[in-house]
Design a protein around this motif. Structure first.
Motif, short mmCIF file in Angstrom:
data_model
loop_
_atom_site.label_atom_id
_atom_site.label_comp_id
_atom_site.label_asym_id
_atom_site.label_seq_id
_atom_site.Cartn_x
_atom_site.Cartn_y
_atom_site.Cartn_z
N ALA A 1 0.84 -1.21 0.00
CA ALA A 1 0.00 0.00 0.00
C ALA A 1 0.87 1.25 0.00
O ALA A 1 0.50 2.29 -0.56
CB ALA A 1 -0.93 0.00 1.22
N MET A 2 2.07 1.15 0.59
CA MET A 2 2.97 2.31 0.64
C MET A 2 3.54 2.60 -0.75
O MET A 2 3.62 3.75 -1.17
CB MET A 2 4.08 2.05 1.66
CG MET A 2 3.51 1.82 3.07
SD MET A 2 4.74 1.27 4.27
CE MET A 2 5.61 2.80 4.61
N TYR A 3 3.96 1.52 -1.46
CA TYR A 3 4.46 1.69 -2.83
C TYR A 3 3.33 2.21 -3.73
O TYR A 3 3.54 3.07 -4.59
CB TYR A 3 5.03 0.38 -3.37
CG TYR A 3 6.36 0.01 -2.74
CD1 TYR A 3 7.55 0.42 -3.32
CD2 TYR A 3 6.41 -0.70 -1.54
CE1 TYR A 3 8.78 0.11 -2.72
CE2 TYR A 3 7.62 -1.01 -0.94
CZ TYR A 3 8.80 -0.61 -1.53
OH TYR A 3 10.00 -0.90 -0.93
N ARG A 4 2.13 1.70 -3.49
CA ARG A 4 0.99 2.14 -4.29
C ARG A 4 0.68 3.62 -4.06
O ARG A 4 0.41 4.38 -5.00
CB ARG A 4 -0.25 1.31 -3.93
CG ARG A 4 -0.22 -0.10 -4.50
CD ARG A 4 -1.35 -0.95 -3.93
NE ARG A 4 -1.34 -2.29 -4.48
CZ ARG A 4 -2.04 -2.69 -5.54
NH1 ARG A 4 -2.88 -1.86 -6.14
NH2 ARG A 4 -1.95 -3.93 -5.97
N SER B 1 -6.52 -1.59 6.30
CA SER B 1 -6.05 -0.34 6.89
C SER B 1 -6.54 0.84 6.07
O SER B 1 -6.80 0.73 4.89
CB SER B 1 -4.52 -0.27 6.89
OG SER B 1 -3.95 -1.52 7.00
N VAL B 2 -6.60 1.98 6.74
CA VAL B 2 -6.83 3.23 6.02
C VAL B 2 -5.43 3.73 5.64
O VAL B 2 -4.54 3.80 6.48
CB VAL B 2 -7.54 4.27 6.92
CG1 VAL B 2 -7.58 5.63 6.23
CG2 VAL B 2 -8.94 3.79 7.27
N VAL B 3 -5.25 4.01 4.35
CA VAL B 3 -3.94 4.45 3.87
C VAL B 3 -3.99 5.96 3.67
O VAL B 3 -4.83 6.46 2.93
CB VAL B 3 -3.60 3.75 2.53
CG1 VAL B 3 -2.21 4.17 2.05
CG2 VAL B 3 -3.71 2.24 2.68
N ARG B 4 -3.11 6.68 4.37
CA ARG B 4 -3.10 8.14 4.26
C ARG B 4 -1.85 8.62 3.54
O ARG B 4 -0.74 8.35 3.97
CB ARG B 4 -3.18 8.79 5.63
CG ARG B 4 -4.52 8.58 6.27
CD ARG B 4 -4.85 9.62 7.33
NE ARG B 4 -6.12 9.29 7.93
CZ ARG B 4 -7.30 9.71 7.45
NH1 ARG B 4 -7.34 10.51 6.40
NH2 ARG B 4 -8.42 9.33 8.03
N LEU B 5 -2.08 9.32 2.45
CA LEU B 5 -0.99 9.90 1.67
C LEU B 5 -0.97 11.38 2.01
O LEU B 5 -1.92 12.11 1.69
CB LEU B 5 -1.29 9.68 0.17
CG LEU B 5 -0.39 10.38 -0.84
CD1 LEU B 5 1.04 9.88 -0.74
CD2 LEU B 5 -0.92 10.15 -2.26
N ASP B 6 0.08 11.82 2.69
CA ASP B 6 0.16 13.21 3.17
C ASP B 6 -1.17 13.60 3.84
O ASP B 6 -1.70 14.70 3.60
CB ASP B 6 0.50 14.17 2.02
CG ASP B 6 1.86 13.86 1.40
OD1 ASP B 6 2.80 13.52 2.15
OD2 ASP B 6 1.99 13.95 0.16
N GLU C 1 -4.21 12.49 3.33
CA GLU C 1 -5.45 12.19 2.58
C GLU C 1 -5.73 10.69 2.54
O GLU C 1 -4.82 9.89 2.30
CB GLU C 1 -5.28 12.73 1.14
CG GLU C 1 -6.47 12.44 0.25
CD GLU C 1 -6.15 12.65 -1.24
OE1 GLU C 1 -5.11 13.26 -1.55
OE2 GLU C 1 -6.95 12.18 -2.07
N ASP C 2 -6.97 10.30 2.73
CA ASP C 2 -7.35 8.89 2.67
C ASP C 2 -7.39 8.44 1.20
O ASP C 2 -8.26 8.86 0.43
CB ASP C 2 -8.73 8.71 3.33
CG ASP C 2 -9.19 7.25 3.30
OD1 ASP C 2 -8.52 6.40 2.67
OD2 ASP C 2 -10.23 6.96 3.91
N VAL C 3 -6.42 7.61 0.80
CA VAL C 3 -6.36 7.14 -0.59
C VAL C 3 -6.60 5.62 -0.67
O VAL C 3 -6.25 4.99 -1.65
CB VAL C 3 -4.98 7.49 -1.24
CG1 VAL C 3 -4.82 9.00 -1.41
CG2 VAL C 3 -3.82 6.92 -0.43
N SER C 4 -7.19 5.07 0.37
CA SER C 4 -7.36 3.61 0.48
C SER C 4 -7.98 2.99 -0.77
O SER C 4 -7.59 1.92 -1.20
CB SER C 4 -8.24 3.27 1.68
OG SER C 4 -7.84 3.99 2.80
N ARG C 5 -8.95 3.69 -1.35
CA ARG C 5 -9.64 3.13 -2.51
C ARG C 5 -8.85 3.40 -3.80
O ARG C 5 -8.64 2.50 -4.61
CB ARG C 5 -11.03 3.78 -2.61
CG ARG C 5 -12.00 2.99 -3.42
CD ARG C 5 -13.35 3.66 -3.37
NE ARG C 5 -14.03 3.39 -2.11
CZ ARG C 5 -14.89 2.38 -1.95
NH1 ARG C 5 -15.15 1.56 -2.95
NH2 ARG C 5 -15.49 2.19 -0.79
N ALA C 6 -8.37 4.62 -3.94
CA ALA C 6 -7.70 5.02 -5.19
C ALA C 6 -6.47 4.17 -5.49
O ALA C 6 -6.17 3.90 -6.66
CB ALA C 6 -7.30 6.50 -5.10
#
Ligand code: DC
Length: 239
Positions: free
Chosen positions: A37-40, A80-85, A87-92
């Motif tokens: 998820a981090m690489y994504r 998990s909820v993935v936060r990019l800076d 922002e929740d990008v879990s779905r994208a």
């Protein structure tokens, strides 16, 4: 006294590692860390900013200036909820194209160094189940328990096909098989930290893991071993 160990689960696309890792984490009360998820998330950010996934310098600088956080989503939902800076990008990040981008940027050593550093920090306290491609070999080479899940290309492609259908898409089987093959090739032939089983890892072939019961069996074996963990006099851990 309960000893909270580090469990590394590696494997290719569709090997069932996410399902197994999430369930082991839940059963043990451990933190689940999805490194893919981090690489994504980083691949998604590059796409939005117009930075090429092949631009090693641009991608390395981006990795160094990006925050990717993984938060537990709550008791019922295991992902998990993935936060990019923030922002929740879990779905994208789950789009097929972003998975391909993650695999591409994963070939860049500078990107790997930045993400591996974050991943090691996340695991320092122990009590983690970390899944990815290089966890047992590079990220946590001294993890107390290392599992490598494998499976035939056809079966893994079939799982991916069903997953896409479940999302309302209309995949073409031949294309899905080709995608899985291409991703396997890229992830296992890159020079830096290729996908491979750690010498001291336990390989489990999940080709026949179609039934829920079999997933449960694998999870039960891992959990049983993790629960046996005891701290030894020299500060090590015995399972
Ligand atoms: O696990 P996943 O399919 O979400 O991962 C997407 C891509 O990210 C994978 O094809 C390669 C890269 N990756 C990696 O290089 N190292 C990891 N530890 C995890 C993922």
């Amino acid at each position: 006294m309960d000893t909270r160990i580090r469990i590394a689960i590696d494997g290719p696309v569709g090997s069932g590692k996410s399902t197994v890792a999430k369930r082991v984490a839940r059963a043990m009360g451990y933190t689940y860390i999805d490194t893919g998820a981090m690489y994504r998330a980083l691949a998604l950010k590059a796409k939005r900013k117009g930075i090429s996934w092949d631009d090693a310098d641009g991608m390395t600088a981006l990795a160094r200036s990006t925050s990717v956080a993984l938060e537990p989503a709550g008791a019922e939902d295991e992902t998990s909820v993935v936060r990019l800076d923030g922002e929740d990008v879990s779905r994208a990040i789950r789009e097929t194209e972003i998975g391909g981008g993650a695999s591409r940027i994963g070939t860049i050593p500078g990107v790997r160094r930045a993400l591996v550093e974050m991943q090691r920090t996340m695991a320092t306290a122990g009590g983690v189940v970390m899944e990815g491609r290089d966890i047992g070999t590079v990220v946590l080479p001294d993890a107390e328990l290392k599992i490598f899940l494998s499976g035939s290309v056809e079966e893994r492609a079939r799982r991916r096909f069903l997953e896409l259908q479940g999302k309302g898409k209309t995949p073409v089987m031949a294309e899905v098989i080709e995608e899985v093959r291409a991703r396997d090739h890229q992830d296992s032939t890159r020079a830096d930290s290729p996908l491979k089983k750690a010498d001291d890892g336990v390989e489990v072939d999940t080709t026949a893991m179609t039934r829920e019961q079999v997933v449960e069996e694998i999870v039960d074996v891992i959990v049983a071993r993790a629960k046996r963990a005891v701290r030894t006099a020299d500060g090590g851990v015995s399972l």
